[in-house]
Write a protein that holds these residues in place. Structure first.
Motif, PDB file in Angstrom:
ATOM      1  N   GLY A 155       0.802  -1.188  -0.137  1.00  0.00           N
ATOM      2  CA  GLY A 155      -0.089   0.049  -0.142  1.00  0.00           C
ATOM      3  C   GLY A 155       0.763   1.266  -0.075  1.00  0.00           C
ATOM      4  N   SER A 156       0.230   2.307   0.414  1.00  0.00           N
ATOM      5  CA  SER A 156       0.965   3.499   0.480  1.00  0.00           C
ATOM      6  C   SER A 156       0.782   4.458   1.804  1.00  0.00           C
ATOM      7  CB  SER A 156       0.210   4.588  -0.480  1.00  0.00           C
ATOM      8  OG  SER A 156       0.857   5.795  -0.450  1.00  0.00           O
ATOM      9  N   PHE A 157       1.844   4.775   2.297  1.00  0.00           N
ATOM     10  CA  PHE A 157       1.526   5.914   3.579  1.00  0.00           C
ATOM     11  C   PHE A 157       1.658   7.102   2.837  1.00  0.00           C
ATOM     12  CE2 PHE A 157       3.366   7.807   7.471  1.00  0.00           C
ATOM     13  CZ  PHE A 157       2.287   7.394   8.320  1.00  0.00           C
ATOM     14  N   CYS A 158       0.628   7.885   3.036  1.00  0.00           N
ATOM     15  CA  CYS A 158       0.544   9.154   2.253  1.00  0.00           C
ATOM     16  C   CYS A 158       0.105  10.259   3.149  1.00  0.00           C
ATOM     17  CB  CYS A 158      -0.511   8.996   1.444  1.00  0.00           C
ATOM     18  SG  CYS A 158      -1.886   8.342   1.944  1.00  0.00           S
ATOM     19  N   ALA A 159       0.501  11.599   2.756  1.00  0.00           N
ATOM     20  CA  ALA A 159      -0.204  12.775   3.445  1.00  0.00           C
ATOM     21  C   ALA A 159      -0.934  13.755   2.458  1.00  0.00           C
ATOM     22  CB  ALA A 159       1.208  13.591   3.642  1.00  0.00           C
ATOM     23  N   ILE A 160      -1.914  14.224   2.762  1.00  0.00           N
ATOM     24  CA  ILE A 160      -2.973  14.733   2.013  1.00  0.00           C
ATOM     25  C   ILE A 160      -3.098  16.231   2.478  1.00  0.00           C
ATOM     26  CG2 ILE A 160      -5.378  14.620   1.210  1.00  0.00           C
ATOM     27  CD1 ILE A 160      -5.056  11.467   1.348  1.00  0.00           C
ATOM     28  N   ASP A 161      -3.246  17.105   1.696  1.00  0.00           N
ATOM     29  CA  ASP A 161      -3.902  18.544   1.831  1.00  0.00           C
ATOM     30  C   ASP A 161      -5.198  18.745   1.216  1.00  0.00           C
ATOM     31  OD1 ASP A 161      -3.781  21.052   3.072  1.00  0.00           O
ATOM     32  OD2 ASP A 161      -1.755  21.438   2.734  1.00  0.00           O
ATOM     33  N   THR A 162      -6.054  19.422   1.629  1.00  0.00           N
ATOM     34  CA  THR A 162      -7.133  19.946   1.154  1.00  0.00           C
ATOM     35  C   THR A 162      -7.137  21.250   0.584  1.00  0.00           C
ATOM     36  OG1 THR A 162      -8.012  20.895   3.248  1.00  0.00           O
ATOM     37  CG2 THR A 162      -8.659  18.680   2.643  1.00  0.00           C
ATOM     38  N   ARG A 163      -5.882  21.593   0.275  1.00  0.00           N
ATOM     39  CA  ARG A 163      -5.580  22.820  -0.640  1.00  0.00           C
ATOM     40  C   ARG A 163      -4.141  22.712  -1.313  1.00  0.00           C
ATOM     41  NH1 ARG A 163      -4.358  27.057   4.357  1.00  0.00           N
ATOM     42  NH2 ARG A 163      -2.707  25.777   5.377  1.00  0.00           N
ATOM     43  N   PRO A 164      -3.888  23.578  -2.117  1.00  0.00           N
ATOM     44  CA  PRO A 164      -2.457  23.101  -2.841  1.00  0.00           C
ATOM     45  C   PRO A 164      -1.309  23.308  -1.696  1.00  0.00           C
ATOM     46  CG  PRO A 164      -3.978  24.720  -4.344  1.00  0.00           C
ATOM     47  CD  PRO A 164      -4.813  24.529  -2.852  1.00  0.00           C
ATOM     48  N   HIS A 165      -0.488  22.443  -2.126  1.00  0.00           N
ATOM     49  CA  HIS A 165       0.663  22.132  -1.001  1.00  0.00           C
ATOM     50  C   HIS A 165       1.960  22.045  -1.953  1.00  0.00           C
ATOM     51  CE1 HIS A 165       2.071  20.900   3.026  1.00  0.00           C
ATOM     52  NE2 HIS A 165       3.115  20.793   2.215  1.00  0.00           N
ATOM     53  N   HIS A 166       2.978  22.843  -1.548  1.00  0.00           N
ATOM     54  CA  HIS A 166       4.266  22.248  -2.398  1.00  0.00           C
ATOM     55  C   HIS A 166       5.034  21.639  -1.415  1.00  0.00           C
ATOM     56  CE1 HIS A 166       7.739  22.992  -4.874  1.00  0.00           C
ATOM     57  NE2 HIS A 166       8.500  23.461  -3.862  1.00  0.00           N
ATOM     58  N   TRP A 167       5.319  20.516  -1.846  1.00  0.00           N
ATOM     59  CA  TRP A 167       6.002  19.331  -1.037  1.00  0.00           C
ATOM     60  C   TRP A 167       7.432  19.449  -1.277  1.00  0.00           C
ATOM     61  CZ3 TRP A 167       2.679  16.983   1.991  1.00  0.00           C
ATOM     62  CH2 TRP A 167       1.273  16.799   1.536  1.00  0.00           C
ATOM     63  N   THR A 168       8.091  19.311   0.073  1.00  0.00           N
ATOM     64  CA  THR A 168       9.664  19.591  -0.064  1.00  0.00           C
ATOM     65  C   THR A 168      10.244  17.949  -0.029  1.00  0.00           C
ATOM     66  OG1 THR A 168       9.701  19.778   2.252  1.00  0.00           O
ATOM     67  CG2 THR A 168       9.307  21.742   1.033  1.00  0.00           C
ATOM     68  N   ASP A 169      11.490  18.079  -0.221  1.00  0.00           N
ATOM     69  CA  ASP A 169      12.443  17.133  -0.303  1.00  0.00           C
ATOM     70  C   ASP A 169      12.499  16.260   1.242  1.00  0.00           C
ATOM     71  OD1 ASP A 169      12.891  16.767  -2.932  1.00  0.00           O
ATOM     72  OD2 ASP A 169      14.739  17.531  -2.890  1.00  0.00           O
ATOM     73  N   GLN A 170      12.591  17.498   2.185  1.00  0.00           N
ATOM     74  CA  GLN A 170      12.455  17.129   3.650  1.00  0.00           C
ATOM     75  C   GLN A 170      11.230  16.493   4.069  1.00  0.00           C
ATOM     76  OE1 GLN A 170      15.324  17.301   6.109  1.00  0.00           O
ATOM     77  NE2 GLN A 170      13.597  16.003   6.867  1.00  0.00           N
ATOM     78  N   GLN A 171       9.981  16.770   3.530  1.00  0.00           N
ATOM     79  CA  GLN A 171       8.908  16.112   3.803  1.00  0.00           C
ATOM     80  C   GLN A 171       8.804  14.837   3.260  1.00  0.00           C
ATOM     81  OE1 GLN A 171       6.119  19.353   2.140  1.00  0.00           O
ATOM     82  NE2 GLN A 171       5.417  19.869   4.323  1.00  0.00           N
ATOM     83  N   LEU A 172       9.351  14.607   2.150  1.00  0.00           N
ATOM     84  CA  LEU A 172       9.571  13.435   1.484  1.00  0.00           C
ATOM     85  C   LEU A 172      10.409  12.396   2.257  1.00  0.00           C
ATOM     86  CD1 LEU A 172       8.800  11.022  -0.624  1.00  0.00           C
ATOM     87  CD2 LEU A 172      10.966  12.140  -1.952  1.00  0.00           C
ATOM     88  N   THR A 173      11.450  12.961   2.867  1.00  0.00           N
ATOM     89  CA  THR A 173      12.316  12.088   3.698  1.00  0.00           C
ATOM     90  C   THR A 173      11.666  11.818   4.951  1.00  0.00           C
ATOM     91  OG1 THR A 173      14.400  13.109   2.979  1.00  0.00           O
ATOM     92  CG2 THR A 173      14.591  12.137   5.163  1.00  0.00           C
ATOM     93  N   ASP A 174      10.863  12.727   5.625  1.00  0.00           N
ATOM     94  CA  ASP A 174      10.083  12.446   6.884  1.00  0.00           C
ATOM     95  C   ASP A 174       8.937  11.406   6.794  1.00  0.00           C
ATOM     96  OD1 ASP A 174      11.593  14.118   8.218  1.00  0.00           O
ATOM     97  OD2 ASP A 174      10.134  15.870   7.907  1.00  0.00           O
ATOM     98  N   LEU A 175       8.332  11.498   5.556  1.00  0.00           N
ATOM     99  CA  LEU A 175       7.227  10.589   5.213  1.00  0.00           C
ATOM    100  C   LEU A 175       7.804   9.128   5.071  1.00  0.00           C
ATOM    101  CD1 LEU A 175       4.170  10.704   5.233  1.00  0.00           C
ATOM    102  CD2 LEU A 175       4.461  10.719   2.664  1.00  0.00           C
ATOM    103  N   ARG A 176       8.915   9.024   4.462  1.00  0.00           N
ATOM    104  CA  ARG A 176       9.776   7.622   4.084  1.00  0.00           C
ATOM    105  C   ARG A 176      10.049   7.084   5.470  1.00  0.00           C
ATOM    106  NH1 ARG A 176      13.200   8.728  -1.316  1.00  0.00           N
ATOM    107  NH2 ARG A 176      11.810   7.454  -2.812  1.00  0.00           N
TER     108      ARG A 176
END
Length: 397
Positions: A155-176
């Motif tokens: 499956g997927s572990f995911c983060a969702i926003d209900t408005r536009p969101h510019h994702w960063t490499d640091q957020q990707l690292t945290d989620l991983r």
């Protein structure tokens, strides 16, 4: 007062930060086949997580993801061939535990087996018509794959926003990092399940030992064998059990492999009341250490059943066991055929093993999970056939 010696601070090497990968613009040709892959679906089913109740260990990871990334919604979504199930969810209505794939972004993380991001799904050519945008207000999404111990994507572990969101490499690292914690929990449960299976196997084998020894003694007496012959037969049984010791003592794996004919001879010799009852036929086939241990468990189970209920038992004085093997492309085919059995359709003895008993589960687990193969069983009133299809590259391990 003496000064403390100053030591330089410890440093860790800089690791390359993962880079964001955007959603594809179109559905890939392999998308459906990846979702429907039988090995992936089997790995997902074996976790027991689909349609299970919420658990704190997964809910904590979702809550932490929501706080770290500053988004209202975070999910652990498990995806099968037709739907996604939310094993944990932060920020969603608690009554919403699943959606069809028409409302899933996570399905693309599974088929791509990579982290995917979109800043505004309403403007994305593939996602803008996804039901999750209009019905669930999923605008921005960042998801990373969650794997089973064998590498299958669950499956997927995911983060969702209900408005536009510019994702960063640091957020990707945290989620991983959080997804890795989830994978560790799943792997630990898998390891504990295997350990429990080994314990059950040990109990199962000890119980079978008494039945097998009783059968050997009875068979020896009926054939008029001497005490010396019986002693030799029991010694052979002991050697056969030595072959499966590495499987029961998981911390002491087999150090070397064997040859298939040697393995079969060792396992079957204690039950042979005469050379005419057992036949082995096939080319030389080397087995690596890991394959030897796993195949010994499977063949020992078949041998034990044959000795207790089948062609090698006292119930079948005319019983015949034929084992043959041959290469077929990238696979080895092993045919185990028991003939001249007592009429199973008329046997009311409840000691005959159930089709879904522990022994059958052990066979399925060993052949499919450890040897990446499959076993097919057919029977009629007086015969029984098992066909094992085993990848040759797995046997060479």
């Amino acid at each position: 007062m003496p000064r403390l010696l100053e030591t330089p601070p410890m440093t860790t090497p800089d690791l390359p930060a993962p880079s964001l990968q955007r959603f594809p613009d179109t559905v890939g040709r392999d998308h459906a086949s990846a979702l429907n892959d039988p090995d992936r679906l089997s790995a997902l089913a074996s976790t027991g997580l689909m349609d299970s109740l919420p658990e704190d260990v997964f809910d904590r990871a979702s809550r932490l993801a929501s706080r770290l990334l500053g988004v209202p919604i975070s999910l652990l979504s498990l995806v099968d061939a037709r739907r996604q199930f939310f094993k944990s969810a932060t920020g969603l209505d608690q009554s919403l535990t699943q959606t069809p794939l028409s409302h899933s972004f996570c399905q693309y993380v599974i088929s791509q087996d990579s982290a995917l991001a979109v800043d505004d799904a309403r403007e994305h050519p593939l996602l803008h018509s996804n039901g999750a945008v209009g019905d669930l207000n999923v605008i921005a999404y960042l998801g990373v794959p969650v794997h089973a111990p064998d590498g299958s994507v669950l499956g997927s572990f995911c983060a969702i926003d209900t408005r536009p969101h510019h994702w960063t490499d640091q957020q990707l690292t945290d989620l991983r990092d959080l997804a890795a914690i989830v994978e560790t929990e799943i792997a630990l449960r898998h390891s504990l399940d295997e350990r429990q299976l080994l314990i059950d196997e040990l109990n199962h084998r000890v119980k079978n030992l008494f039945s097998v020894v009783t059968g050997i003694v009875r068979m020896s007496q009926s054939q008029g064998e001497s005490p010396t012959d019986l002693h030799q037969r029991l010694l052979s049984l002991s050697r056969a059990h030595d072959l499966i010791a590495p499987a029961i003592h998981a911390d002491r794996p087999a150090e070397q492999g064997t040859e298939l004919a040697t393995l079969l001879h060792t396992l079957l010799m204690p039950h042979a009341s005469g050379p005419e009852r057992i036949s082995l036929a096939g080319p030389e086939q080397a087995l690596g250490p890991k394959a030897s241990t796993a195949l010994t468990l499977a063949l020992h189970e078949l041998t034990t059943n044959a000795a207790k209920y089948g062609a090698l038992s006292y119930r079948a004085p005319q019983g015949l066991l034929q084992v043959s093997w041959h290469a077929d492309g990238d696979d080895l085919i092993v045919d185990w055929i028991e003939r001249n059995l007592p009429d199973l359709s008329a046997d009311a003895d409840t000691s005959v093993p159930r089709a879904h008993g522990f022994g059958s589960k052990l066979l399925a687990m060993t052949v499919s999970a450890q040897l990446a193969g499959r076993i097919e069983t057919t029977r009629d009133a007086t015969s029984l056939r098992h066909r094992l299809t085993l990848p040759l590259d797995t046997l060479a391990r």
